[in-house]
Design a protein around this motif. Structure first.
Motif, PDB file in Angstrom:
ATOM      1  N   ASN A  21       0.822  -1.209   0.000  1.00 32.43           N
ATOM      2  CA  ASN A  21       0.000   0.000   0.000  1.00 32.43           C
ATOM      3  C   ASN A  21       0.861   1.266   0.000  1.00 32.43           C
ATOM      4  O   ASN A  21       0.531   2.246  -0.665  1.00 32.43           O
ATOM      5  N   GLU A  24       2.935   1.753  -3.279  1.00 25.23           N
ATOM      6  CA  GLU A  24       2.055   2.038  -4.407  1.00 25.23           C
ATOM      7  C   GLU A  24       2.051   3.523  -4.780  1.00 25.23           C
ATOM      8  O   GLU A  24       1.954   3.878  -5.948  1.00 25.23           O
ATOM      9  N   PRO A 108      -8.578  -3.809  10.285  1.00 26.65           N
ATOM     10  CA  PRO A 108      -8.121  -3.564   8.907  1.00 26.65           C
ATOM     11  C   PRO A 108      -8.320  -2.102   8.523  1.00 26.65           C
ATOM     12  O   PRO A 108      -9.383  -1.556   8.796  1.00 26.65           O
ATOM     13  N   TYR A 109      -7.297  -1.553   7.922  1.00 27.00           N
ATOM     14  CA  TYR A 109      -7.322  -0.103   7.635  1.00 27.00           C
ATOM     15  C   TYR A 109      -7.812   0.161   6.215  1.00 27.00           C
ATOM     16  O   TYR A 109      -7.802  -0.727   5.356  1.00 27.00           O
ATOM     17  N   ASP A 110      -8.169   1.383   6.011  1.00 26.25           N
ATOM     18  CA  ASP A 110      -8.534   1.850   4.666  1.00 26.25           C
ATOM     19  C   ASP A 110      -7.220   2.313   4.018  1.00 26.25           C
ATOM     20  O   ASP A 110      -6.557   3.197   4.578  1.00 26.25           O
ATOM     21  N   PRO A 111      -6.796   1.772   2.905  1.00 31.80           N
ATOM     22  CA  PRO A 111      -5.494   2.119   2.325  1.00 31.80           C
ATOM     23  C   PRO A 111      -5.331   3.626   2.118  1.00 31.80           C
ATOM     24  O   PRO A 111      -4.246   4.165   2.364  1.00 31.80           O
ATOM     25  N   VAL A 112      -6.394   4.287   1.720  1.00 29.80           N
ATOM     26  CA  VAL A 112      -6.322   5.742   1.510  1.00 29.80           C
ATOM     27  C   VAL A 112      -6.024   6.439   2.833  1.00 29.80           C
ATOM     28  O   VAL A 112      -5.169   7.333   2.916  1.00 29.80           O
ATOM     29  N   ASP A 113      -6.740   6.005   3.854  1.00 30.02           N
ATOM     30  CA  ASP A 113      -6.568   6.557   5.204  1.00 30.02           C
ATOM     31  C   ASP A 113      -5.141   6.316   5.681  1.00 30.02           C
ATOM     32  O   ASP A 113      -4.517   7.212   6.266  1.00 30.02           O
ATOM     33  N   LYS A 116      -2.711   8.664   4.075  1.00 29.14           N
ATOM     34  CA  LYS A 116      -2.928  10.020   4.580  1.00 29.14           C
ATOM     35  C   LYS A 116      -2.253  10.207   5.936  1.00 29.14           C
ATOM     36  O   LYS A 116      -1.552  11.179   6.175  1.00 29.14           O
ATOM     37  N   ARG A 117      -2.466   9.246   6.827  1.00 28.52           N
ATOM     38  CA  ARG A 117      -1.913   9.350   8.180  1.00 28.52           C
ATOM     39  C   ARG A 117      -0.382   9.324   8.137  1.00 28.52           C
ATOM     40  O   ARG A 117       0.280  10.093   8.843  1.00 28.52           O
TER      41      ARG A 117
END
Lengths: 127, 638
Positions: A21, A24, A108-113, A116-117
């Motif tokens: 992630n 990418e 499980p995380y949101d890849p976008v989130d 961002k973090r």
């Protein structure tokens, strides 16, 4: 110069997912991972200092807390920002993120989130 | 003579009179001397000489005096000396018999030679029976010149007949010296009887007079007798001997006999003999001992009704004496009083007694009941002790069980933490890598398949995360860490975190919260609350829509509102929207929603002491979510 991110997670699937992630995003980060706290400390001792550590909490042998305190004991290592990566939903995650580390990300995380973090923490530390 | 029926009758009468009347006292007749008779016979002591009789006596004496002229003075007197039935004896100054007539010799049953020259009081035979000392006293007086001395005595003759003998002494003086004393004996037995009859008649008269007086007195005392005729109590007057002198008509009602029949009769007749003897006599003797007008009160006894019934009565009496004086006598007393029928009182007393007995029984029953109560109390106390012990045991068990439950809950929490980790970890690669795969696939068919996979993976992820969240919120072990939170800052941070979602959906966010508003909240959970509502709002708001956040603070609570321009809600939906697993459109398999987000919101709001609700004007008209959260008033008011 690409930012170096070290992922510490005992589960290789999770670790490599996070690696994928982060890699990418246009090759912005240089990402590596180890599957134990011991491995993390060994790298640090070899003076391979990352710009950010993503640290899992629940790991066998040496937990994320232990790794965290070892890092903070060392003057140089202590400056490395740490984002906790956890599947736990109790208060420990919050504590870890808000008071000890720089942030925390729930699995499980949101890849976008996630991106961002990571970005936010790195930017904060540049200043 | 003593067997003479007439004498016997008189003696009886005399006895009766003696009972009826006090012993007559005749002190008035000082010149008469009565001899005491040791035998107690009536003759010696009860003879009455009254004035008229006295005159007769004197006449007789005169006759004797004339007859007793000195010897040989004339033959006529000598013959009368010899022929008289009276005994005549001449005594010289020393008491020696000078001469005695025939009657004397006959009475003495001695010859003249045996008598003459002897001292009279030393004679044997009949004359020896005379009371010598009394005789000698009289004789000495006569020698001293005292005339007309008389003495009555009883002498028994040779045939053992009793004689009442009266003797008189007459001194015969020559040249102022008493030479002889003539003693005349008269047999007055028959005269005595006459006197007794006379006395009896007089006594009867006196009694009658008393009764008459009593009646008169009663009239005065009682006023008009008729006054008592209608009185319910018996009013009576009796003599101390028990003779009824007055009784009113109430006696008929109480005792069934006519008052006229009873007057003159004995009171004992209407009172049971036993009781009369035992109580009335006593009462009357008491009454006699009472001083005049002293009362004898509340004496309870019985009277007999004519039909034999015994009637309880109360007698009140008073001793009175009547007005008219009877010569030489105190006025005779009588008893006046009333007899009250106390049958009803007795019945009442009986009732009272029975009541008292019943009371006693009741008291005993009460005491028994009390004892039973006491024992019951003891039993209860025992039971109470057992209960207390049981309670203690139970409490101990509760403590033990609570500890067990707490332990189990801890285990459960541990289990959930572990489960969340174990479920979420394998989801991480799926959620993280699928978008990358989607991007790299160009084949539209594969792309379509990947979209389906991605959607379901997200759904599983959402479901797992939210279920575990809700589970934790329901756990009693969850303790919120309440801090004063700046509401604007907190909401801005969440909005920032979700910015990409808003952008993705082309939704504008407008945060109107005043920066001065602070709330008392657990920031982590408050963030979750906002996150869920925002997610929800985005989900149901078409692209190009708007979300407006605002907050209104008062002293205790801050009311937060999140208004969207979304699809809106029906009334039924509004009611159920916070229920667990409720989905607005159950027919559609909504993979975008776990149906738990708003339940989590509700839990969080309630755990803060606030509440949550939704308002919507209707479908397609947007919705507004409200929740309250305690206000950190201090900071607000600074």
């Amino acid at each position: 110069m690409k930012k170096k991110i070290l992922i510490v997670d005992d589960e290789p699937d999770v670790a490599s997912t996070v690696e994928f992630n982060l890699k990418e995003s246009d090759g912005e980060y240089e990402v590596a991972w180890v599957n134990s706290g011991k491995g993390c400390l060994e790298l640090l001792e070899k003076n391979q200092i990352p710009d950010l550590i993503m640290l899992d909490i629940m790991m066998p042998e040496m937990s994320g807390w232990e790794v965290f305190s070892k890092i903070k004991e060392n003057q140089i290592w202590a400056k490395i920002p740490i984002i906790f990566l956890t599947a736990r939903i109790d208060r420990t995650a919050e504590k870890a993120g808000n008071f000890l580390g720089d942030d925390y990300i729930e699995k499980p995380y949101d890849p976008v989130d996630l991106k961002k973090r990571v970005n936010d923490v790195l930017k904060k530390n540049e200043k | 003579m003593k067997n003479d029926p007439e004498i016997v009758r008189i003696l009886r009468l005399q006895e009766n009179l003696g009972v009826l009347r006090e012993e007559p006292s005749f002190n008035k007749y000082d010149d008469l001397k009565f001899l005491e008779d040791s035998s107690g016979d009536a003759f010696g002591k009860t003879i009455l000489f009254d004035e008229d009789y006295e005159r007769d006596e004197i006449e007789i004496e005169e006759v004797h005096k004339n007859r007793l002229m000195p010897t040989g003075a004339n033959n006529a007197s000598e013959s009368s000396f010899q022929d008289t039935n009276d005994i005549i004896i001449y005594l010289n100054g020393s008491g020696k018999i000078v001469k005695i007539n025939k009657a004397g010799l006959a009475f003495a049953n001695l010859s003249e030679i045996e008598i003459v020259g002897k001292i009279f009081w030393e004679l044997p035979g009949t004359f020896s029976k005379i009371p010598v000392s009394d005789f000698r006293n009289l004789f000495n007086n006569a020698v001293d010149g005292k005339e007309n001395q008389k003495l009555l005595c009883e002498i028994v003759d040779k045939s053992q007949n009793k004689h009442a003998m009266k003797f008189s002494m007459y001194p015969i003086a020559e040249d102022s010296i008493v030479k002889y004393v003539i003693v005349v004996f008269q047999d007055v037995t028959s005269e005595n009887i006459t006197k007794i009859i006379l006395y009896e008649t007089k006594e009867k008269l006196r009694a009658l007079s008393d009764y008459f007086e009593a009646i008169t007195e009663s009239t005065i005392t009682f006023g008009v007798r008729d006054l008592f005729s209608n009185v319910s109590d018996i009013i009576f007057q009796i003599t101390p001997a028990g003779h009824i002198t007055y009784i009113n008509s109430a006696v008929e009602k109480i005792m069934g006999c006519k008052s006229e029949e009873l007057i003159g009769d004995s009171f004992a007749k209407i009172i049971p003999n036993k009781i009369w003897k035992k109580e009335w006599k006593k009462a009357i003797s008491e009454a006699e001992n009472l001083s005049i007008n002293e009362e004898l009160n509340g004496f309870e006894t019985y009277v007999t009704h004519k039909d034999g019934r015994i009637i309880p009565v109360e007698v009140n009496g008073k001793l009175i004496r009547h007005g008219l004086e009877v010569v030489g006598k105190e006025n005779p007393p009588s008893i006046q009083g009333s007899i009250k029928d106390i049958t009803e009182r007795r019945e009442a007393q009986e009732k009272l007694r029975k009541n008292a007995e019943q009371l006693k029984v009741m008291n005993e029953e009460l005491a028994t009941a009390n004892e039973q109560l006491t024992s019951m109390n003891e039993e209860l106390n025992g039971a109470h002790k057992q209960l207390t012990t049981l309670n203690e045991v139970l409490e101990q068990k509760v403590v033990e069980r609570t500890a067990e439950v707490e332990k189990l809950l801890k285990h459960k929490d541990e289990f959930i933490a572990q489960l969340s980790h174990d479920l979420k970890s394998p989801l991480t690669p799926l959620v993280g890598l699928l978008p990358m795969v989607e991007q790299q696939v160009n084949d539209p068919k594969v792309k379509e398949l990947l979209v389906i996979i991605s959607r379901n993976v997200r759904y599983i992820k959402d479901l797992v995360v939210k279920t575990l969240q809700l589970e934790r919120l329901n756990s009693p072990n969850l303790v919120f860490q309440i801090n004063d939170v700046a509401l604007l800052e907190a909401t801005d941070s969440i909005i920032q975190n979700k910015e990409h979602i808003f952008k993705e959906n082309n939704i504008t966010i407008e945060n109107n919260i005043d920066k001065k508003i602070f709330v008392k909240a657990d920031s982590l959970h408050l963030g979750e609350l906002f996150d869920n509502i925002f997610t929800n709002a985005v989900k149901f708001t078409p692209k190009g829509g708007k979300i407006i956040i605002d907050a209104e603070a008062n002293k205790d609570f801050v009311t937060v509102s999140i208004k969207d321009t979304g699809i809106g809600l029906t009334k039924e939906q509004m009611e159920r929207i916070f229920d667990e697993f409720y989905k607005v459109d159950p027919a559609r398999h909504d993979l975008e929603s776990s149906g738990l987000g708003l339940s989590i919101c509700k839990r969080i709001a309630e755990k803060h002491g606030g509440k949550i609700w939704v308002e919507s004007p209707g479908l397609e008209k947007g919705s507004t979510f409200y929740f309250t959260i305690p206000s950190a008033s201090k900071k607000w008011f600074i």
